[in-house]
Design a protein around this motif. Sequence first.
Motif, PDB file in Angstrom:
ATOM      1  N   LYS A 142       0.846  -1.198  -0.069  1.00 44.56           N
ATOM      2  CA  LYS A 142       0.117  -0.020   0.001  1.00 44.56           C
ATOM      3  C   LYS A 142       0.597   1.147  -0.089  1.00 44.56           C
ATOM      4  CE  LYS A 142      -0.897   0.460   5.011  1.00 44.56           C
ATOM      5  NZ  LYS A 142      -1.891   0.377   5.941  1.00 44.56           N
ATOM      6  N   GLU A 143       2.157   1.044   0.277  1.00 49.51           N
ATOM      7  CA  GLU A 143       2.949   2.336   0.478  1.00 49.51           C
ATOM      8  C   GLU A 143       2.836   3.074  -1.149  1.00 49.51           C
ATOM      9  OE1 GLU A 143       3.796  -0.376   1.860  1.00 49.51           O
ATOM     10  OE2 GLU A 143       3.465   0.515   3.791  1.00 49.51           O
ATOM     11  N   GLU A 144       2.891   2.111  -2.134  1.00 50.52           N
ATOM     12  CA  GLU A 144       2.967   2.449  -3.562  1.00 50.52           C
ATOM     13  C   GLU A 144       1.764   3.445  -4.170  1.00 50.52           C
ATOM     14  OE1 GLU A 144       5.604   1.914  -5.616  1.00 50.52           O
ATOM     15  OE2 GLU A 144       6.531   0.267  -4.431  1.00 50.52           O
ATOM     16  N   GLU A 145       1.660   4.442  -3.512  1.00 49.12           N
ATOM     17  CA  GLU A 145       0.131   5.004  -3.613  1.00 49.12           C
ATOM     18  C   GLU A 145      -0.158   5.403  -5.058  1.00 49.12           C
ATOM     19  OE1 GLU A 145      -1.629   7.759  -1.381  1.00 49.12           O
ATOM     20  OE2 GLU A 145      -1.609   6.568   0.532  1.00 49.12           O
ATOM     21  N   ASP A 146       1.114   6.284  -5.692  1.00 46.37           N
ATOM     22  CA  ASP A 146       0.899   6.642  -7.045  1.00 46.37           C
ATOM     23  C   ASP A 146       0.587   5.499  -7.960  1.00 46.37           C
ATOM     24  OD1 ASP A 146       0.931   9.225  -6.655  1.00 46.37           O
ATOM     25  OD2 ASP A 146       3.310   9.248  -6.589  1.00 46.37           O
ATOM     26  N   ASP A 176      -5.816  13.681  -5.436  1.00 44.80           N
ATOM     27  CA  ASP A 176      -5.185  14.383  -4.342  1.00 44.80           C
ATOM     28  C   ASP A 176      -6.326  14.868  -3.130  1.00 44.80           C
ATOM     29  OD1 ASP A 176      -6.832  16.287  -5.771  1.00 44.80           O
ATOM     30  OD2 ASP A 176      -5.120  17.775  -5.837  1.00 44.80           O
ATOM     31  N   HIS A 177      -7.445  13.987  -3.256  1.00 45.40           N
ATOM     32  CA  HIS A 177      -8.649  14.132  -2.282  1.00 45.40           C
ATOM     33  C   HIS A 177      -8.710  12.644  -1.521  1.00 45.40           C
ATOM     34  CE1 HIS A 177      -9.333  17.697  -4.866  1.00 45.40           C
ATOM     35  NE2 HIS A 177      -9.773  18.189  -3.916  1.00 45.40           N
ATOM     36  N   ILE A 178      -7.627  11.999  -1.408  1.00 44.42           N
ATOM     37  CA  ILE A 178      -8.048  10.767  -0.603  1.00 44.42           C
ATOM     38  C   ILE A 178      -8.508  11.136   0.846  1.00 44.42           C
ATOM     39  CG2 ILE A 178      -7.185   8.607   0.515  1.00 44.42           C
ATOM     40  CD1 ILE A 178      -7.124   8.235  -2.421  1.00 44.42           C
ATOM     41  N   SER A 216     -15.653  19.617  -2.062  1.00 41.49           N
ATOM     42  CA  SER A 216     -14.665  20.708  -2.318  1.00 41.49           C
ATOM     43  C   SER A 216     -14.760  21.790  -1.286  1.00 41.49           C
ATOM     44  CB  SER A 216     -14.532  21.115  -3.918  1.00 41.49           C
ATOM     45  OG  SER A 216     -13.990  20.213  -4.712  1.00 41.49           O
ATOM     46  N   VAL A 217     -15.780  22.298  -1.159  1.00 45.26           N
ATOM     47  CA  VAL A 217     -16.241  23.384  -0.327  1.00 45.26           C
ATOM     48  C   VAL A 217     -15.794  22.881   1.261  1.00 45.26           C
ATOM     49  CG1 VAL A 217     -18.149  24.601   0.855  1.00 45.26           C
ATOM     50  CG2 VAL A 217     -18.073  24.418  -1.554  1.00 45.26           C
ATOM     51  N   GLU A 256      -7.242  32.452   2.648  1.00 45.37           N
ATOM     52  CA  GLU A 256      -6.974  32.323   1.340  1.00 45.37           C
ATOM     53  C   GLU A 256      -7.732  31.153   1.277  1.00 45.37           C
ATOM     54  OE1 GLU A 256      -5.651  33.746  -2.164  1.00 45.37           O
ATOM     55  OE2 GLU A 256      -5.409  34.593  -0.049  1.00 45.37           O
ATOM     56  N   ILE A 257      -8.632  31.293   0.390  1.00 42.77           N
ATOM     57  CA  ILE A 257      -9.611  30.102  -0.111  1.00 42.77           C
ATOM     58  C   ILE A 257      -8.966  29.760  -1.756  1.00 42.77           C
ATOM     59  CG2 ILE A 257     -11.989  29.133  -1.112  1.00 42.77           C
ATOM     60  CD1 ILE A 257     -11.423  29.595   2.023  1.00 42.77           C
ATOM     61  N   ASP A 258      -8.552  28.402  -1.939  1.00 39.94           N
ATOM     62  CA  ASP A 258      -8.056  28.074  -3.237  1.00 39.94           C
ATOM     63  C   ASP A 258      -9.753  27.943  -4.263  1.00 39.94           C
ATOM     64  OD1 ASP A 258      -5.467  27.940  -2.334  1.00 39.94           O
ATOM     65  OD2 ASP A 258      -5.738  26.003  -1.770  1.00 39.94           O
ATOM     66  N   ASP A 259      -9.053  28.357  -5.432  1.00 47.02           N
ATOM     67  CA  ASP A 259     -10.221  28.091  -6.386  1.00 47.02           C
ATOM     68  C   ASP A 259      -9.909  26.711  -6.790  1.00 47.02           C
ATOM     69  OD1 ASP A 259     -12.174  28.507  -7.925  1.00 47.02           O
ATOM     70  OD2 ASP A 259     -11.824  30.671  -8.433  1.00 47.02           O
ATOM     71  N   VAL A 260     -10.789  26.310  -7.961  1.00 53.03           N
ATOM     72  CA  VAL A 260     -10.970  25.002  -8.456  1.00 53.03           C
ATOM     73  C   VAL A 260      -9.458  24.657  -8.994  1.00 53.03           C
ATOM     74  CG1 VAL A 260     -12.019  23.660 -10.282  1.00 53.03           C
ATOM     75  CG2 VAL A 260     -13.177  25.439  -9.365  1.00 53.03           C
ATOM     76  N   GLY A 261      -9.059  23.321  -8.410  1.00 48.45           N
ATOM     77  CA  GLY A 261      -7.810  23.056  -8.885  1.00 48.45           C
ATOM     78  C   GLY A 261      -7.770  22.123 -10.186  1.00 48.45           C
ATOM     79  N   THR A 262      -6.668  21.465 -10.498  1.00 50.84           N
ATOM     80  CA  THR A 262      -6.291  20.928 -11.784  1.00 50.84           C
ATOM     81  C   THR A 262      -7.342  19.630 -11.632  1.00 50.84           C
ATOM     82  OG1 THR A 262      -4.146  21.828 -11.631  1.00 50.84           O
ATOM     83  CG2 THR A 262      -4.696  20.152 -13.653  1.00 50.84           C
ATOM     84  N   PHE A 263      -7.234  18.708 -10.750  1.00 45.07           N
ATOM     85  CA  PHE A 263      -7.835  17.635 -10.856  1.00 45.07           C
ATOM     86  C   PHE A 263      -9.288  17.614 -10.872  1.00 45.07           C
ATOM     87  CE2 PHE A 263      -3.544  16.177  -9.178  1.00 45.07           C
ATOM     88  CZ  PHE A 263      -3.359  15.296 -10.237  1.00 45.07           C
TER      89      PHE A 263
END
Lengths: 512, 496
Positions: free
Chosen positions: A30-34, A110-112, A359-360, A462-469
């Motif tokens: 399980k260490e190989e997440e990518d 990037d949201h696990i 996301s909110v 600071e609120i980030d806007d919509v990200g790439t993923f």
Amino acid sequence: MEATGSNAWLISLAVFLPLLGALVMMAIPKEEEDLHKLIALASSLAALIAGVFILARFDYDNAGTLQFVVDKSWIDVINSRYIIALDGLSLPMFMLSLVVVPLCIIYSWDHIPEPGNAKAFLILLLVLATGMNGTFVAHDLILFFVFFEVVLLPMYFLIGVWGGPERKYASLKFFLFTLFGSALMILSFLALFFLSDVQTFDMRILPEAAAGIHSTTAIWIFGGMFMGFGIKVPMFPFHTWLPDAHTQAPTVGSVILAAVLLKLGTYGFIRIAIPILPEAAAEWAPWIGLLAVIGIIYGALGCLAQTDMKRLIAFSSVAHMGYVMLGISTLTDFGMNAAVFGMVAHGLITGMLFFIAGSVKERYHTLEISRLGGLLVSAPRLGWILGFASMASLGLPGLAGFWGEFPAILAAYQPADGLPVETFRTYMVIAALGTVLAAGYLLWMYQRTSFGEPSEEWADTEIDDVGTFEWIAWTPFLLAIVVFGVYPNLLFSVTDDAVVNIADIVAKSTGG
Amino acid sequence: MSLATLLAFERPPIDWHAIAPELTLLVVGSLITLADLIWTERIRPLMPTLAGAGLLATLIPILTLAVDGTDRVMFGGAYVIDDLSLVLKALFLIAGYLVVLLSVDYIRNGDYHENEYYSLLLSSLLGMVLLASSRDLITMFMALELLSIPAYMLAGWRKGGATSNEASIKYYLMGVFASAIMLYGMSLLFGMAGSTAFDDIRVALAGPDPSGMAILGVLFVLIGFSFKVSAVPFHTWAPDTYEGAPTPVTAFLAVASKAAGFVALLQLVYVAFPTREDVVEPFFWIMAALTMTVGNLLALRQTNIVRMLAYSGVAQGGFMLAPFAVVGDAPEQSIKAVVTYLIIYVFMNLGAFAVVLAVAARTNSGEISSYSGLFHRSPGLAVAMTVFLAGLAGIPPVSGWFAKFLIWNALLDASSPQGSLLAVVVAVNAVIAFGYYGRIMREMWMSDAPEVTEPHFTVSRALKAAIVLTIIATLAFGIYPQWAARFGDISTSLAL
């Protein structure tokens, strides 16, 4: 049929590729997440590619007949076979399920959610995918049942392990409700098996074979299926598991729950319950319609009472599925077409809303509507997307939601022959009132979360806007909402033939 | 009469091939005892290997008999070798082999008498193998005692532990009590039929107005075996015995010994009592409904996993009893359901016990709370346990669903109101059962691991092998049920 016969394995491929990915992932530490993420994405995308091939080779002129048929022996002792096939009714649902899963995996990149462990999370998603894909193409009742149930455990764990603070309660409630429904459903399937002229679970033969079942018995059997499918939809008064499950589930879990899982129930009504037992369906229809409109109003009122954004969206699901069930309860091709469209539209729109809620939550660490505000200022793109999805959800013409709701209401004006017209017209009026309420709660929610200046609590954050993923995962949803909204015929033309077949069966048994 | 004529014993013709499995088992069991006497300490580590190899070797004559395929009747119809008996014998032997795998480390590390343990285990299995073929009250009783008496001793194997002694005594007293009732019933049947052969009893029992004696005889014999399968209200020994006995023995009792009880019931109901379905059906209807409901409700309240598995086993027994309630209307579907259920049950329940042993070896605890966060500490064990629990709960695609499905299939095939009602009772119970199976899943997956974490889990090779074997069987039977069902199909010969 011959032309597509050579590609028949394509469906099985699309169904089982995610499972294959899951098996491969089990062997990797399980260490190989990518690596896990890559395999999960690759296997779900491979399934989608198989789905695209199916789309390309599907014979749209014969959308009413089953294509890519595979019929192999499976459990001989009970005469249950591995029958997998597609028609115009299955195709949109199957594609929806194939599309949603890879997008969810991309969103998860990037949201696990807490407590991590991408390996287990993604494996469960892939098993879930196999179950969902399979349910929409199975044409043997037992095979259908198995796929229908395969979905349960992964979802139970997705909610229970990666969910919110009340996750244990919510996951158990979800599980017990559904299990109860399935137990009655399988009893109904068996009753069908024994009482039909031919002892078979083959869904292609059953509509004819089951015609001889005594009408009182048929009403009971339909009742069993009604419990199985109705709880899954969920219909009022069996909906109480839904707000808990949705609120506690991790974002991706909510999205899949809304986009695909609920449709297993409505699909079951159209595919199994109605064509096999049309007379009993006609007896039940006014009651289903009644529960549907209660669901619409109750869901809407429930929304107005919510202080939590995710819970509000969950209640809106109850209302929207009410429109779908209202469409189905008319037993007309018009109503059922609307229902199928509503299923797809609700899947896209509510799925999208749950993504945004997730996301909110990630940015504000809360979904309390009263603590949010000024989303359009602090994260304008996210705010606009929320606005867009809310508009789609309330049924704005030109977006997909409209074509699910409006024709369903219209269909209630003229239900199938033999159904009480006045009753359904009353339902129509009530359902129409529901759209007003829908506009009310959605706009109210949008206003309080997005308009104005950010509250003091968030003024300096600071609120980030919509990200790439997020962009990658969401764009297909947004595009589809527009495309189906502008050109609904894209979907109606696929489903129509298959739905007309089912409406004909009903008309023959009740009108003739 | 001269002494010579008295001594001129004429041996009945014996089909050596037919009893080769029993003989093999007997020889291996004796060898184990002898080997220990001769080589003592040096041979002891090899005991489990010998026992396991002996069990696998016994499968060979069973295979050759199965390939041969002819039904063999011996000893005046008291002993029958047919396809069904071969399937059941093989099932007992495989279950026995798995129990040996479960026992290896437990027995060795506890420094319990290894050779006696395995020879007793083998003689109990010999009793089961005999039972599968018996078609006569005397043969059946002999087989039953041969399987029970070693089991009483095995239950008390942790001699130092008070609970183990209690387990043994309780099991022994209840077992003897049950045997007494059963013998009384058998004597009534013998008195009525004038014969102990099932075939004769069947004929004698037929007829519209049975005597009270006949009904009492039937009921007493059935009640005797109800103790064995721990059916409510004759289940009270099970939880204490299961909790107190060494866990591998518990697995043996809960799976193999219970399966033997069901096999005996099948033979009685199908061969000896088929003409008295008016007595058998209501008896089993009430018993099945009570057993599954009471077992489930009590299982919900347990905090110890072995106790919970004990009550869950009671409930599972209730599911298996259900088809007996419709033997008259749906004989073929009923026996198919029971045999297939047994096959599936053996693997999933032994698998669950294997995981319990693996966890207990590390945490020294049988409390359900010790499973908290198992998924984070040992994901492999947690996933394995989840598979077995899902099987027991009957959730596709794990094999248990098909077992339950066949039960419903039998009950609805009878197309009688009682059958349909019982089907609904089974359905409701199937849902309740998830309450406790789900609770363990919840502990494993959703609770946080306790702060004081044990050193990393290492599972012994034998346990690992047992878990892998059972998990493969459990998943395979769930995804392609035909593999299990074809053995159930064979069993319908008994219904004709």
